[in-house]
Design a protein around this motif. Sequence first.
Motif, PDB file in Angstrom:
ATOM      1  N   GLU A  18     -11.254  -3.723  -4.778  1.00  0.00           N
ATOM      2  CA  GLU A  18     -10.532  -4.628  -5.820  1.00  0.00           C
ATOM      3  C   GLU A  18     -11.041  -5.519  -6.342  1.00  0.00           C
ATOM      4  N   TRP A  52       0.965  -1.260   0.030  1.00  0.00           N
ATOM      5  CA  TRP A  52      -0.025  -0.078   0.057  1.00  0.00           C
ATOM      6  C   TRP A  52       0.764   1.345   0.126  1.00  0.00           C
ATOM      7  N   ASP A  80     -15.485  -4.412  -1.256  1.00  0.00           N
ATOM      8  CA  ASP A  80     -13.989  -4.688  -1.715  1.00  0.00           C
ATOM      9  C   ASP A  80     -13.705  -4.043  -2.759  1.00  0.00           C
ATOM     10  N   ALA A 132      -3.670  -0.719  -3.065  1.00  0.00           N
ATOM     11  CA  ALA A 132      -4.223  -2.002  -2.870  1.00  0.00           C
ATOM     12  C   ALA A 132      -4.648  -2.043  -1.279  1.00  0.00           C
ATOM     13  N   GLY A 133      -5.956  -2.224  -1.233  1.00  0.00           N
ATOM     14  CA  GLY A 133      -6.576  -2.343   0.515  1.00  0.00           C
ATOM     15  C   GLY A 133      -6.760  -0.811   0.946  1.00  0.00           C
ATOM     16  N   ASP A 134      -6.955   0.070   0.334  1.00  0.00           N
ATOM     17  CA  ASP A 134      -6.906   1.567   0.872  1.00  0.00           C
ATOM     18  C   ASP A 134      -8.430   1.324   1.394  1.00  0.00           C
ATOM     19  N   SER A 135      -8.517   1.578   2.819  1.00  0.00           N
ATOM     20  CA  SER A 135      -9.804   1.483   3.645  1.00  0.00           C
ATOM     21  C   SER A 135     -10.581   2.900   3.239  1.00  0.00           C
ATOM     22  N   ARG A 147     -12.057   2.409  -0.075  1.00  0.00           N
ATOM     23  CA  ARG A 147     -13.059   1.366  -0.070  1.00  0.00           C
ATOM     24  C   ARG A 147     -14.618   1.984   0.512  1.00  0.00           C
TER      25      ARG A 147
END
Length: 326
Positions: free
Chosen positions: A287, A247, A285, A265-268, A271
Amino acid sequence: MQADPLAAPPGWALTERFDLQCALPYRLDLTASALRRIPSNPVDTLTAGGHYMRAFARHSGITVCLATQQPNTSILDVAFYQPSGHTPTPNAELRELVCTMLATDVDLSAFYAIAENVPELASLVTRARGVKPPRYSSLWEALCNSVLFQQVSLESAMSTMRRLVTHLVKPVVFGDTLLYPFPAPESYLETDPDLLRSFGLSAAKVRTLHDVAVMLLNGQLTTEELAALPTPAAMSRLTLLRGVGPWTAAVVMLRGFGRLDVFPAGDSGARRNLRGLLGDAAGSDIERAGIQGALGPWRGMLYYHLLLWRLAGRGLVNLPDWLPEV
């Protein structure tokens, strides 16, 4: 007669002023907002009148940059100022840096052509038309911002950043505005780790930024090295650093190098923003939402549009219906 917004305040001399033609479409207010994120950012300032301001600490002294967009045009009026009585210094490198930071020559026509066929984003992209992907002024600044913003809220991270910056550098008084140049890695290394932790940095983040500062000053990690690598290889190089994961590496590449082929990726935060924009039907999700794949090499622009959507919801940016290009 209306006052010149770029007139030098007392104690300062206007050393250079020039017009900058931006690639259409262009909105300084949105681009600067994407750069600073929230108003408590101590380094990047966006005034109520839409003027972007920043102070740069150079070997020759302090230079203040002020940029404003000429009404109903894609032209920026940019000015540099130095303290009165100082011998003016050349600004060629700084001029290029400001263009890079504000992404004035980035052509997003291919992105717009793709985005208009992505139903979930078409309306937002239309309203935010003119935002460009801004960049941090240096690799050090990009890494500091990326590491400090790991696993904490935007507001909490910015509070930590503000405490760090306002301690490490003296403010520049420019008219009625206090500007803070981004602190150099040397000033970070000279600061007691216990004091750094008191600003809100975890022990792990203190160590990571210490390692990064040492490597940058020793030439073990350079902008030129990373810029020469394709994005996957550059991210792999960054993740060799202690405390830098996928990240963080992605944020550095996106916000530090303008690599629009990467999305953190996985950026809260992203999201949550996507779920708020599209509703629960989009799933939690990001992604797997399909939008990244549709955007292809322009997926990084999704990050900026989701950020602007969040800021607009808080009344921090204006996203009206798009006006015709000029």
